[in-house]
Design a protein around this motif. Structure first.
Motif, mmCIF file in Angstrom:
data_model
loop_
_atom_site.group_PDB
_atom_site.id
_atom_site.type_symbol
_atom_site.label_atom_id
_atom_site.label_comp_id
_atom_site.label_asym_id
_atom_site.label_seq_id
_atom_site.Cartn_x
_atom_site.Cartn_y
_atom_site.Cartn_z
ATOM 1 N N SER A 59 5.960 9.100 -1.682
ATOM 2 C CA SER A 59 5.055 8.140 -2.313
ATOM 3 C C SER A 59 5.704 6.756 -2.344
ATOM 4 O O SER A 59 6.928 6.625 -2.427
ATOM 5 N N VAL A 60 4.866 5.718 -2.285
ATOM 6 C CA VAL A 60 5.344 4.338 -2.185
ATOM 7 C C VAL A 60 4.923 3.550 -3.416
ATOM 8 O O VAL A 60 3.764 3.615 -3.844
ATOM 9 N N THR A 61 5.860 2.812 -3.995
ATOM 10 C CA THR A 61 5.570 1.935 -5.119
ATOM 11 C C THR A 61 6.183 0.562 -4.840
ATOM 12 O O THR A 61 7.158 0.445 -4.099
ATOM 13 N N THR A 62 5.604 -0.469 -5.453
ATOM 14 C CA THR A 62 6.140 -1.821 -5.329
ATOM 15 C C THR A 62 7.037 -2.111 -6.523
ATOM 16 O O THR A 62 6.584 -2.037 -7.674
ATOM 17 N N LEU A 63 8.294 -2.400 -6.258
ATOM 18 C CA LEU A 63 9.245 -2.726 -7.313
ATOM 19 C C LEU A 63 9.153 -4.184 -7.724
ATOM 20 O O LEU A 63 9.309 -4.524 -8.895
#
Length: 349
Positions: A179-183
């Motif tokens: 899964s991809v998240t924006t930090l």
């Protein structure tokens, strides 16, 4: 006469390094031997820094790139177009090749379980490469922004990557489920490289400002400018053994090494308490309190990680630091006593 000779020798060494570098794109280091490597995209070579601190050819004849390079054990892996190539560090022998469906493999990193991960700048995918079986698969489907530099962060079991374009993003990919998240969405344009020091702080190199900025591990505080005056800085590398940041300048065919003050590992920082500093911002004096603790050491470091002189005096149950002579900017204070360590940041007005 000796001073003149020294200057001549330094000038010659710098000249030799500049002659050999052509389109330096990515750096890595074999930390066991403190040997640095750089990928030359114009001459399609991988160079190695020798004991004389000049660059020598290590791998030649690549048909594409190399862009990202990565040292894993006794091998060096390189992104070359659609392929990942692997070479023995001992003799440069080619021992590994994987062909993917990518067209422009760019950044590369590895985890502790025998896998490489590479970004495809063109298709915006992330590939996962099994070193043991020499096979590759798509780990992350196309992202919206173009992925560039990428690193593995063991403490969080994730990949952290940076992107190309305006308001470039710093993103995380979970290794558990991809899964991809924006930090962080930055104000920078065209972030090329990312690195991390032992304290978990992130360094990003961006072409828009020709600089390297440092973020805290949680990305809460504003980024700190640590290196400026660069020329299209590309895929950087932080050597944890020597606290040295290697920066390839793809715009002017140079490499810059920046040494920082030694930092503790992220594991040792997990038990550090937050140090409350006041007033903050400060102009002349800064106060803090360590509850039921006798202060044994205090250290102030600037934005570049360099220690600055400081004197602490006790005033009742508080400690006072004189910061009158410090330049304006962000600083970090580490206070130790009775087995307790506390850390805080303040802004000198």
């Amino acid at each position: 006469m000796k001073k003149i000779l020294t200057l001549i020798l330094v000038a010659v060494a710098c000249h030799l390094e500049a002659q050999n570098l052509s389109g330096p794109e990515s750096m890595d280091c074999d930390t066991l031997t403190n040997t640095w490597y750089v990928g030359n995209t114009v001459s399609h070579q991988i160079l190695r820094r020798n004991q004389n601190e000049t660059w020598e050819s290590f791998i030649s004849g690549l048909s594409n790139g190399p862009h990202g390079i990565e040292v894993v054990g006794d091998r060096l892996y390189a992104c070359a177009g659609s392929q990942i190539k692997g070479y023995n560090l001992s003799d440069g022998a080619a021992v590994f090749t994987v062909t993917t469906s990518a067209t422009f493999l760019n950044g590369i990193t590895h985890d502790d379980n025998g896998y490489l991960y590479a970004t495809d700048f063109s298709s915006k995918r992330i590939y996962k490469i099994n070193i043991a079986t020499a096979t590759a698969s798509v780990f992350v489907p196309p992202l919206t922004p173009k992925p560039n530099g990428i690193i593995f962060e063991k403490s969080e079991n994730r990949l952290v990557l940076v992107t190309w374009g305006a308001n470039a993003k710093i993103m995380a990919i979970s290794l558990a489920d991809s899964s991809v998240t924006t930090l962080k969405t930055t104000t920078f344009s065209n972030i090329d490289g990312i690195a991390q020091d032992k304290a978990g702080r992130f360094y990003v190199a961006h072409w828009g400002g020709n600089a390297v900025h440092r973020f805290g591990h949680d990305f809460v505080q504003p980024p700190v400018s640590v290196v400026t005056g660069l020329s299209s800085p590309a895929d950087i590398y932080y050597n944890h053994q020597t606290d040295t940041l290697g920066i390839p300048n793809s715009g002017n065919n140079t490499v810059k090494f920046v040494n920082f003050a030694p930092v503790s590992s992220i594991e040792s920082l997990k038990n550090i308490e937050e140090l409350s500093l006041f007033p903050n911002p400060a102009t002349d004096f800064l106060s803090f309190q360590l509850d039921q603790t006798q202060l044994t050491q205090v250290q102030i470091t600037d934005a570049l990680g360099r220690s600055v002189p400081c004197t602490a005096r006790q005033n009742g149950d508080q400690w006072v630091l004189d910061v009158t002579l410090l330049d304006s900017g962000w600083y970090q204070v580490v206070a130790q006593g009775d087995g307790k360590v506390a850390m805080g940041r303040f802004l000198k007005g």
